[in-house]
Design an enzyme around this catalytic site. Structure first.
Site, short mmCIF file in Angstrom:
data_model
loop_
_atom_site.label_atom_id
_atom_site.label_comp_id
_atom_site.label_asym_id
_atom_site.label_seq_id
_atom_site.Cartn_x
_atom_site.Cartn_y
_atom_site.Cartn_z
N GLY A 46 0.84 -1.25 -0.02
CA GLY A 46 -0.10 -0.02 -0.05
C GLY A 46 0.74 1.23 0.00
N HIS A 47 2.17 1.16 0.09
CA HIS A 47 2.93 2.45 0.22
C HIS A 47 4.23 2.14 -0.52
CE1 HIS A 47 5.13 5.75 2.39
NE2 HIS A 47 3.89 5.94 2.77
N PHE A 48 4.41 2.36 -1.71
CA PHE A 48 3.40 2.45 -2.78
C PHE A 48 3.66 1.35 -3.78
CE2 PHE A 48 4.80 6.57 -1.29
CZ PHE A 48 3.60 7.27 -0.76
#
Length: 145
Positions: A46-48
């Site tokens: 999720g990051h990234f």
């Protein structure tokens, strides 16, 4: 200090253990520890997704965990179910370079002062000898009500 001993001095468990090894520790003074950053970290999807970067707050958390190990070793105690070692604040936090999968974070934390149960530290995170983050941190050991 290997991961088995580290787990004796941190209340954290997977996926939130951010110290893999302690290279050196001088009671009442400083600690140098390691966090190996891999693509398997739970935050990278999720990051990234197309450019994985370790969140800066987790770099500071890794520094705080190294500080906790230093403090517990200095006090001659270990985490228990009667108290919590709280991250109480941070000042002068700077993120200078991104941290990516494959990097090895060197966590350097020194005790700045201890006053009325509040521990102040200065911390630096380095990759390949370059400072990637720095922070002044405060922690306090509090009884669980």
């Amino acid at each position: 200090m290997d991961i088995h001993e580290i787990l004796n001095y941190l209340p954290h468990r997977y996926p939130f253990v951010l110290v893999d090894r302690v290279l050196s520790l001088e009671l009442n003074k400083e600690i140098v520890a390691v966090k190996n950053v891999t693509i398997n970290e739970p935050f990278f999807p999720g990051h990234f997704p197309y450019h994985p970067v370790m969140p800066g707050v987790l770099i500071v958390e890794a520094l705080a965990q190294a500080a906790a190990i230093l403090s517990f070793k200095t006090m001659g105690t270990k985490p228990n179910d009667k108290s919590v070692y709280y991250f109480a604040g941070m000042d002068n936090v700077r993120f200078k370079k991104p941290v990516s999968p494959g990097d090895q974070l060197i966590l350097k934390v020194s005790i700045d002062r201890i006053l009325r149960g509040i521990w102040r530290y200065k911390g630096e995170a380095l990759v390949d000898g370059a400072v990637v983050a720095e922070a002044e941190m405060m922690c306090i050991l509090k009884a669980i009500d």
